[in-house]
Design a protein around this motif. Structure first.
Motif, mmCIF file in Angstrom:
data_model
loop_
_atom_site.group_PDB
_atom_site.id
_atom_site.type_symbol
_atom_site.label_atom_id
_atom_site.label_comp_id
_atom_site.label_asym_id
_atom_site.label_seq_id
_atom_site.Cartn_x
_atom_site.Cartn_y
_atom_site.Cartn_z
ATOM 1 N N PRO A 1 60.508 53.509 29.438
ATOM 2 C CA PRO A 1 61.425 54.165 30.388
ATOM 3 C C PRO A 1 61.856 55.564 29.935
ATOM 4 O O PRO A 1 62.070 56.449 30.772
ATOM 5 C CB PRO A 1 62.639 53.211 30.427
ATOM 6 C CG PRO A 1 62.113 51.899 29.972
ATOM 7 C CD PRO A 1 61.059 52.219 28.959
ATOM 8 N N SER A 2 61.977 55.758 28.622
ATOM 9 C CA SER A 2 62.364 57.079 28.134
ATOM 10 C C SER A 2 61.307 58.119 28.470
ATOM 11 O O SER A 2 61.632 59.268 28.782
ATOM 12 C CB SER A 2 62.583 57.030 26.618
ATOM 13 O OG SER A 2 63.666 56.194 26.296
ATOM 14 N N ARG A 3 60.032 57.718 28.414
ATOM 15 C CA ARG A 3 58.941 58.645 28.743
ATOM 16 C C ARG A 3 58.844 58.854 30.262
ATOM 17 O O ARG A 3 58.735 59.991 30.732
ATOM 18 C CB ARG A 3 57.619 58.088 28.211
ATOM 19 C CG ARG A 3 57.500 58.080 26.711
ATOM 20 C CD ARG A 3 57.087 59.445 26.153
ATOM 21 N NE ARG A 3 55.686 59.720 26.438
ATOM 22 C CZ ARG A 3 55.230 60.778 27.105
ATOM 23 N NH1 ARG A 3 56.080 61.663 27.561
ATOM 24 N NH2 ARG A 3 53.936 60.963 27.290
ATOM 25 N N ILE A 4 58.873 57.745 31.017
ATOM 26 C CA ILE A 4 58.608 57.824 32.456
ATOM 27 C C ILE A 4 59.839 58.293 33.234
ATOM 28 O O ILE A 4 59.750 59.196 34.082
ATOM 29 C CB ILE A 4 58.144 56.451 32.986
ATOM 30 C CG1 ILE A 4 56.801 56.072 32.351
ATOM 31 C CG2 ILE A 4 58.022 56.476 34.509
ATOM 32 C CD1 ILE A 4 56.325 54.680 32.712
ATOM 33 N N VAL A 5 60.988 57.700 32.968
ATOM 34 C CA VAL A 5 62.191 57.984 33.754
ATOM 35 C C VAL A 5 62.921 59.226 33.234
ATOM 36 O O VAL A 5 63.305 60.104 34.005
ATOM 37 C CB VAL A 5 63.145 56.757 33.750
ATOM 38 C CG1 VAL A 5 64.418 57.073 34.525
ATOM 39 C CG2 VAL A 5 62.444 55.542 34.328
ATOM 40 N N TYR B 1 60.571 47.876 20.796
ATOM 41 C CA TYR B 1 60.375 49.331 20.887
ATOM 42 C C TYR B 1 59.922 49.773 22.285
ATOM 43 O O TYR B 1 60.473 50.719 22.859
ATOM 44 C CB TYR B 1 59.349 49.746 19.847
ATOM 45 C CG TYR B 1 59.027 51.223 19.788
ATOM 46 C CD1 TYR B 1 59.921 52.132 19.232
ATOM 47 C CD2 TYR B 1 57.804 51.707 20.259
ATOM 48 C CE1 TYR B 1 59.615 53.480 19.150
ATOM 49 C CE2 TYR B 1 57.490 53.055 20.182
ATOM 50 C CZ TYR B 1 58.393 53.939 19.632
ATOM 51 O OH TYR B 1 58.084 55.276 19.546
ATOM 52 N N LEU B 2 58.938 49.079 22.834
ATOM 53 C CA LEU B 2 58.319 49.536 24.085
ATOM 54 C C LEU B 2 59.268 49.527 25.283
ATOM 55 O O LEU B 2 59.208 50.447 26.108
ATOM 56 C CB LEU B 2 57.071 48.703 24.387
ATOM 57 C CG LEU B 2 55.900 48.926 23.427
ATOM 58 C CD1 LEU B 2 54.737 47.995 23.771
ATOM 59 C CD2 LEU B 2 55.440 50.378 23.457
ATOM 60 N N PRO B 3 60.151 48.528 25.460
ATOM 61 C CA PRO B 3 61.069 48.568 26.612
ATOM 62 C C PRO B 3 62.030 49.762 26.583
ATOM 63 O O PRO B 3 62.640 50.088 27.595
ATOM 64 C CB PRO B 3 61.848 47.250 26.489
ATOM 65 C CG PRO B 3 60.935 46.342 25.745
ATOM 66 C CD PRO B 3 60.239 47.227 24.754
#
Length: 204
Positions: free
Chosen positions: A39-43, A33-35
């Motif tokens: 990136p979805s949140r930050i990028v 889940y985290l990978p």
């Protein structure tokens, strides 16, 4: 369950494997889940509500209902509700809703094991989820009878004991059918092998 061990060692070992197996499942789901979430949140700038935390310290749950409704992940919640809880409630009322949702969960998880190519084990894998539903219903009956919710240290002991008792059979079934092994991880570092090696050192 290693039948070659004396009963005490056998159940100490199975308990250790079951507890650690639960943490491996917990960690494995987060590692998938985290990978994607980070990136979805930050990028990509997705809002936080689209990527909520999957777990809320399930090991601290003080009731079976809380474990499954809040502590454990809710990735399949809509499926369990629409296919299990809704028709179950129409047929058998509130208790039917609970058992309907857990029955769909039981079928989903047993189907996942069947996909390994080593058959099903409805009694142990599906039974774990069905009995989780039974436990939640028992808690509701207790609350209606006593006027008190299940909680506190006694609630935690009850929850962990119930989950471990029924979960040990599920972990055993999964272990015997190869679910805790993975071709994506070198054999010497597979979580299943590491857990079994740790348990063997402990009981010996």
């Amino acid at each position: 369950f290693d039948d070659s061990l004396p009963p005490l060692k056998r159940y100490i070992m199975s308990t250790i494997i079951s507890v650690l197996g639960g943490f491996v499942i917990y960690g494995g789901i987060k590692l998938l889940y985290l990978p994607i979430a980070i990136p979805s949140r930050i990028v990509l700038g997705h809002p936080g509500w689209r990527w909520p935390p999957l777990f809320h310290r399930p090991w601290l749950s003080t009731s079976i209902a809380r474990f499954w409704s809040h502590g454990w992940h809710q990735l399949f919640r809509s499926v369990f509700i629409s296919l299990g809880a809704v028709p179950g409630k129409k047929l058998f009322g509130p208790s039917g809703a609970v058992l309907g949702a857990f029955t769909v969960s039981a079928l989903l998880h047993d189907l996942g094991m069947w996909a390994l190519g080593h058959g099903c084990d409805v009694l142990n894998v599906g039974g774990f989820f069905i009995m989780s539903g039974v436990g939640a219903i028992l808690e509701n009956l207790w609350e209606r009878w006593s006027g008190r919710r299940v909680g506190g240290f006694i609630g935690w002991t009850w929850t962990m004991s119930w989950q471990l008792y029924w979960g040990s059979g599920m972990v055993d079934a999964w272990s015997r059918r190869g679910l805790i092994a993975s071709d994506l991880i070198p054999e010497s570092h597979r979580p299943g092998k590491m857990i079994v090696d740790f348990a063997l050192r402990f009981v010996n």
